[in-house]
Design an enzyme around this catalytic site. Structure first.
Site, short mmCIF file in Angstrom:
data_model
loop_
_atom_site.label_atom_id
_atom_site.label_comp_id
_atom_site.label_asym_id
_atom_site.label_seq_id
_atom_site.Cartn_x
_atom_site.Cartn_y
_atom_site.Cartn_z
N TYR A 146 0.82 -1.22 0.00
CA TYR A 146 0.00 0.00 0.00
C TYR A 146 0.86 1.27 0.00
O TYR A 146 0.35 2.35 -0.25
CB TYR A 146 -0.95 0.03 1.21
N LYS A 195 3.85 -15.29 2.62
CA LYS A 195 3.72 -16.06 1.38
C LYS A 195 5.15 -16.39 0.93
O LYS A 195 5.59 -16.02 -0.17
CB LYS A 195 2.95 -15.21 0.35
N ASP A 227 -2.64 -18.11 2.36
CA ASP A 227 -3.84 -18.78 1.82
C ASP A 227 -4.35 -19.84 2.79
O ASP A 227 -5.55 -19.99 3.01
CB ASP A 227 -3.57 -19.38 0.42
N ASP A 255 -10.32 -8.43 8.53
CA ASP A 255 -11.75 -8.31 8.20
C ASP A 255 -12.42 -9.69 8.23
O ASP A 255 -13.54 -9.83 8.71
CB ASP A 255 -11.93 -7.69 6.81
#
Ligand code: NAD
Length: 360
Positions: A146, A195, A227, A255
């Site tokens: 971001y 990851k 994942d 979230d």
């Protein structure tokens, strides 16, 4: 102990829920012999109405001079409020981004707890929710994808967009230290999520987290691919204590974790810098649809105040008293409208605050 706390009541239900959190903190102060010094500042829409900007330098100065900041929520109805006709840098949310930056808040903490009494709100199968869960997601907030360089170009008539994911070891180390410190105050387990089978940034993340772990032999460290973590959160959420992860993974996983609790009015959060300073606020927004009606659930803000006592002031016993008060009120069958279920007694925001304060 003297606690200097800057309060940001904010917009919508913000002033109502912050008032109830102060009520509970005052009860803590009386019981445990502390003195609370509150200073209110304006932010978001409330600041726009008075100063024409969502955050003033004066307000930032006041926040910086405190030991911690307790916030309600900011923002209005994004389709009807005149605040959203302003350019983006003058809208309410710019105040929040501004204060996070000014206070160098790089670590975001979001607990996701399933209370036995609210298990009915959990969207997971009963055999999974029956075990309950109590996890803390520690998300890096100021680095990664971001904040990396980005651009959109056209090459040979083909549009191409590029985002860059960068982390240096210092950024990883400081959030890892926070994660292990928090785990020490909990069940002493860190699940570092990355990851690393694909990304270099994740491989460095894993290495640095392992280096930090050497200083915390009492804390168990495990690694999990993102994942898999997304699956485990709905398959077996009880396995998690502290989930430590980078910005984008944390955005998504936090979230997901809050959704599996099913109760938005119950979820606290904190943003920390590398001192004991933190900004504490509910995970939900300013709920303009129910503002001023005395029906908002103040528990997320009250639990944010509990986090403030635990993480900024190291007042674990006092924080436990608040957490127990919340459990006790739920056990006694009191509910605000958002968590109401059959056979329970419906109470308003102020009454919920009174009930919690009485139980301190
Ligand atoms: P929201 O979280 O304010 O509301 C979503 C729904 O949940 C609404 O129906 C609301 O009534 C309900 N709700 C939320 N908190 C509740 C509580 N404590 N008790 C009972 N019900 C509650 O999300 P939204 O409607 O998307 O956003 C409203 C405003 O809040 C927007 O301006 C948004 O930008 C802002 N917002 C601010 C923050 C923040 O200050 N950190 C975070 C999210 C959204």
């Amino acid at each position: 102990m003297e606690l200097r706390i800057t309060c940001i009541p904010g917009d919508g239900i913000g002033p109502e829920i912050v008032a109830e959190a102060k009520k509970v903190l005052d009860a803590v102060a009386v019981k445990y012999g502390h003195v609370m010094h509150y200073t209110d500042i304006l932010m978001g829409g409330a600041s726009i109405d008075v100063h024409g900007v969502p955050l003033t330098e004066e307000a930032v100065k006041t926040a910086k001079s405190a030991d911690a900041v307790l916030m309600g929520s900011i923002g209005g109805d994004t389709t009807t409020s005149p605040w959203y006709k302003l350019p983006p840098n003058l809208r309410p949310e710019a105040g929040l981004l501004g204060i996070r930056k000014a206070l160098n808040l790089f670590a975001n903490l979001r607990p996701a707890v399933l209370y036995e009494e609210l298990a009915g709100a959990c969207p997971l199968k009963e055999e999974i929710s029956a075990a309950g869960f109590d996890m803390m997601i520690m998300r890096e907030l100021t680095g990664g994808l971001y904040f990396g360089e980005r651009k959109t170009v056209e090459e040979n008539g083909i549009r191409k967009a590029i985002d860059t994911l960068t982390y240096d070891e210092n950024e990883i180390r400081r959030i890892a230290i926070k994660g292990f410190d928090i785990a020490r105050k909990r069940r002493k387990k860190v699940t570092s999520v990355d990851k690393a089978n694909v990304l270099d940034s994740s491989r460095l993340w894993r290495k640095v987290v392992e280096e930090v772990a050497e200083d915390y032999p009492d804390v168990t460290l495990e690694h999990m691919l993102v994942d898999n973590c997304a699956m485990q959160l709905v398959k077996d959420p009880a396995q998690f204590d502290v989930i430590l992860t980078e910005n984008m993974f944390g955005d998504i996983l936090s979230d997901e974790a809050s959704m599996v609790t099913g109760s938005i009015g119950m979820l606290a959060s904190a943003s920390l810098n590398d001192t004991k300073f933190g900004l504490y606020e509910p995970s939900h927004g300013s709920a303009p649809d129910i503002a001023g009606q005395d029906i908002a659930n103040p528990i997320a803000t009250v639990l944010s105040a509990s986090m403030m006592l635990r993480y900024s002031f190291d007042l674990d016993q006092e924080a436990d008293a608040i957490d127990h008060a919340v459990k006790s009120v739920l056990q006694a069958g009191y509910r605000t409208a958002d968590i109401m279920s059959e056979g329970c007694e419906r109470v308003g925001c102020r009454r919920m605050g009174d009930l919690l304060a009485e139980r301190i």
